[in-house]
Design an enzyme around this catalytic site. Structure first.
Site, short mmCIF file in Angstrom:
data_model
loop_
_atom_site.label_atom_id
_atom_site.label_comp_id
_atom_site.label_asym_id
_atom_site.label_seq_id
_atom_site.Cartn_x
_atom_site.Cartn_y
_atom_site.Cartn_z
N CYS A 5 0.80 -1.22 0.00
CA CYS A 5 0.00 0.00 0.00
C CYS A 5 0.84 1.28 0.00
O CYS A 5 0.62 2.18 -0.82
CB CYS A 5 -0.98 -0.01 1.16
SG CYS A 5 -0.23 -0.09 2.81
N HIS A 62 -2.79 0.65 6.82
CA HIS A 62 -3.01 0.72 5.38
C HIS A 62 -3.12 2.17 4.95
O HIS A 62 -3.55 3.03 5.72
CB HIS A 62 -4.31 -0.03 5.05
CG HIS A 62 -4.52 -0.29 3.59
ND1 HIS A 62 -3.65 -1.05 2.84
CD2 HIS A 62 -5.50 0.10 2.75
CE1 HIS A 62 -4.11 -1.13 1.59
NE2 HIS A 62 -5.22 -0.43 1.51
N HIS A 74 -5.84 1.26 -4.07
CA HIS A 74 -4.92 0.76 -3.06
C HIS A 74 -4.32 -0.56 -3.52
O HIS A 74 -4.80 -1.19 -4.46
CB HIS A 74 -5.59 0.64 -1.69
CG HIS A 74 -6.81 -0.21 -1.67
ND1 HIS A 74 -6.83 -1.47 -1.15
CD2 HIS A 74 -8.06 0.04 -2.10
CE1 HIS A 74 -8.04 -1.97 -1.26
NE2 HIS A 74 -8.81 -1.09 -1.83
#
Length: 99
Positions: A5, A62, A74
């Protein structure tokens, strides 16, 4: 051939000539420190970072790039996907890492 990410958001910003950290915790801290943080997901602008946490924001797990209209892009190490901003109910806010 894949991104995690923070690798994806770091790569994307680097393509625009902007160097940012390669860690979701560091990115959250930086966005907060420069005063660009918002916990209002509706206030995000395309290109902003979206950070995710399961412990109220003490740590993040994240980061994604906000695309607009409630959508993010993402990566998870095996694929890069577009989904809604709160795809796992962990979105806590975000903002621009650019002063």
């Amino acid at each position: 051939n894949t991104f995690d990410c923070s690798g994806l958001v770091s790569w994307a910003y680097r393509q625009a000539g902007v160097s940012i950290a390669h860690s979701s915790n560091s990115l959250k801290s930086y966005v907060q420190a420069i005063g660009n943080w918002t916990s209002d997901l509706e206030a995000l602008e395309p290109g902003d970072l979206v950070l995710y946490s399961h412990d109220g924001g003490r740590t993040t797990y994240h980061v994604a790039l906000y695309l607009g209209d409630g959508m993010v892009v993402h990566a998870n190490g095996s694929e890069t996907v577009v989904s809604d901003v709160d795809y796992d109910r962990g979105a806590i806010g975000g903002g621009s890492p650019i002063r």
